[in-house]
Design an enzyme around this catalytic site. Structure first.
Site, PDB file in Angstrom:
ATOM      1  N   CYS A 124       0.818  -1.218   0.000  1.00 24.55           N
ATOM      2  CA  CYS A 124       0.000   0.000   0.000  1.00 24.55           C
ATOM      3  C   CYS A 124       0.848   1.263   0.000  1.00 24.55           C
ATOM      4  O   CYS A 124       0.317   2.358  -0.219  1.00 24.55           O
ATOM      5  CB  CYS A 124      -0.922   0.016   1.218  1.00 24.55           C
ATOM      6  N   HIS A 134      -1.984  -6.327   6.290  1.00 27.96           N
ATOM      7  CA  HIS A 134      -2.371  -6.247   4.883  1.00 27.96           C
ATOM      8  C   HIS A 134      -3.043  -7.549   4.475  1.00 27.96           C
ATOM      9  O   HIS A 134      -2.494  -8.628   4.673  1.00 27.96           O
ATOM     10  CB  HIS A 134      -1.158  -5.987   3.999  1.00 27.96           C
ATOM     11  N   CYS A 135      -4.242  -7.438   3.900  1.00 32.43           N
ATOM     12  CA  CYS A 135      -4.970  -8.620   3.428  1.00 32.43           C
ATOM     13  C   CYS A 135      -4.632  -8.856   1.965  1.00 32.43           C
ATOM     14  O   CYS A 135      -4.878  -7.980   1.116  1.00 32.43           O
ATOM     15  CB  CYS A 135      -6.471  -8.433   3.609  1.00 32.43           C
ATOM     16  N   CYS A 138      -8.188  -8.944  -0.098  1.00 36.30           N
ATOM     17  CA  CYS A 138      -8.829  -7.635  -0.300  1.00 36.30           C
ATOM     18  C   CYS A 138      -7.855  -6.609  -0.869  1.00 36.30           C
ATOM     19  O   CYS A 138      -8.279  -5.552  -1.340  1.00 36.30           O
ATOM     20  CB  CYS A 138      -9.394  -7.117   1.017  1.00 36.30           C
ATOM     21  N   CYS A 141      -4.750  -2.662   3.556  1.00 37.90           N
ATOM     22  CA  CYS A 141      -4.410  -2.773   4.966  1.00 37.90           C
ATOM     23  C   CYS A 141      -5.669  -2.543   5.791  1.00 37.90           C
ATOM     24  O   CYS A 141      -6.413  -1.587   5.538  1.00 37.90           O
ATOM     25  CB  CYS A 141      -3.342  -1.752   5.350  1.00 37.90           C
ATOM     26  N   CYS A 149     -12.842 -13.470   5.903  1.00 38.69           N
ATOM     27  CA  CYS A 149     -13.920 -14.463   5.977  1.00 38.69           C
ATOM     28  C   CYS A 149     -14.520 -14.685   4.598  1.00 38.69           C
ATOM     29  O   CYS A 149     -15.084 -13.755   3.999  1.00 38.69           O
ATOM     30  CB  CYS A 149     -14.997 -13.987   6.956  1.00 38.69           C
TER      31      CYS A 149
END
Length: 298
Positions: A124, A134-135, A138, A141, A149
């Site tokens: 990011c 950080h995902c 997706c 962050c 999920c």
């Protein structure tokens, strides 16, 4: 969120969301279809056609429909809120490393938050506050990230964690109610050899509610434990991994302030809103009070 620019627009620009992919929505669609089927079987076939018209149990039928139509909408409200609510995208704030001058805002009206952690996200290209991760799904962050999920197609973070917890709670209560009432009738039918033409449907919904209820209860119990301990799922896993590998757990990673304060941080300080999917969690998701005596990182 405080962002002037819509979050959906930000995520599309940054490639942060997989909502456009059919596969990402498949678990939600399947779950909603199963819930819709269970609604038809329970309210129409079981409560109305069987209890009311076949057995003449007007009061029992009315109470079952009333309770069902109270518990299911409450559960679904938590479900929808957890899905559509921003989990805590750091793009909501202008994150500035501590000690650096705050640049002129210009057209950027986002609140400024100073980050003292020294952590930085290379993806990011922005500072990372405490408990932020950080995902990779997706592509953003998330403040106080707990986990990603698949059943919600989103991350569970600072802003939607309460809705997620209440989803587990009310989901279990709804499933327990459906399981108990259907199982009672099924046992009575077997004992009296008075099987109804739709008894197989009753059994299918009963098994679905039992399985879903057990999952909700298990997850809810685990997350209550995490809340009491002042941890997220990621922090819990990191601590366990460190201990298993013989590494010392960093003393500054303890965020527990005692179970009462830990609980209020999640569900808020207003008891009237504790069981409702209202976002009243304490704090801003950027800064957190540390456990008394916990050392700061060097």
């Amino acid at each position: 969120c405080c962002c002037k620019q819509p979050l959906t627009s930000q995520r599309q620009q940054r490639g942060c969301r997989t909502w456009g992919e059919a596969g990402a929505w498949a678990p939600i669609v399947i779950l909603v279809l199963l819930i819709g089927y269970s609604y038809y079987v329970y309210v129409v076939t079981f409560s109305s056609q069987y209890l009311l018209h076949r057995l003449g149990r007007r009061t029992q039928s009315g109470l079952y429909i009333a309770f069902y139509n109270l518990l299911l909408p409450l559960t679904m409200a938590c479900y929808v809120k957890a899905i559509v609510m921003d989990p805590g995208d750091t793009a909501c704030y202008r994150l500035i490393p501590a000690g650096q001058p705050i640049p002129a805002a210009g057209d950027d009206k986002r609140p400024v938050k100073q980050v003292t952690t020294g952590r930085f996200c290379g993806v990011c290209q922005a500072p990372k506050p405490d408990r932020t991760h950080h995902c990779s799904v997706c592509q953003m962050c998330v403040l106080k990230m707990d986990h990603h999920c698949v059943w919600l197609n989103t991350c569970i973070g600072f802003k939607n964690y309460k809705s997620f917890i209440l989803l587990l709670l009310w989901g279990f209560v709804w499933c327990a109610f459906v399981t108990a009432t259907l199982m009672q009738i099924l046992i009575w039918q077997l004992a009296t050899s008075q099987l109804f033409g739709n008894s197989v449907q009753f059994l299918i919904v009963c098994i679905f509610a039992l399985g879903l209820g057990l999952c909700c209860l298990t997850l809810f119990s685990f997350h209550v434990y995490l809340i009491v301990k002042g941890r997220t799922t990621i922090e819990h896993i990191e601590r366990n991994d460190a201990r298993r590998e013989g590494r010392q757990v960093a003393p500054w990673t303890s965020w527990s302030l005692g179970w009462r304060k830990n609980l209020r941080q999640v569900i808020g300080s207003n008891p009237a809103l504790w069981l409702l999917p209202w976002n009243n969690s304490l704090g801003d998701g950027v800064t957190f009070q540390r456990h008394q005596g916990a050392l700061q990182p060097a």
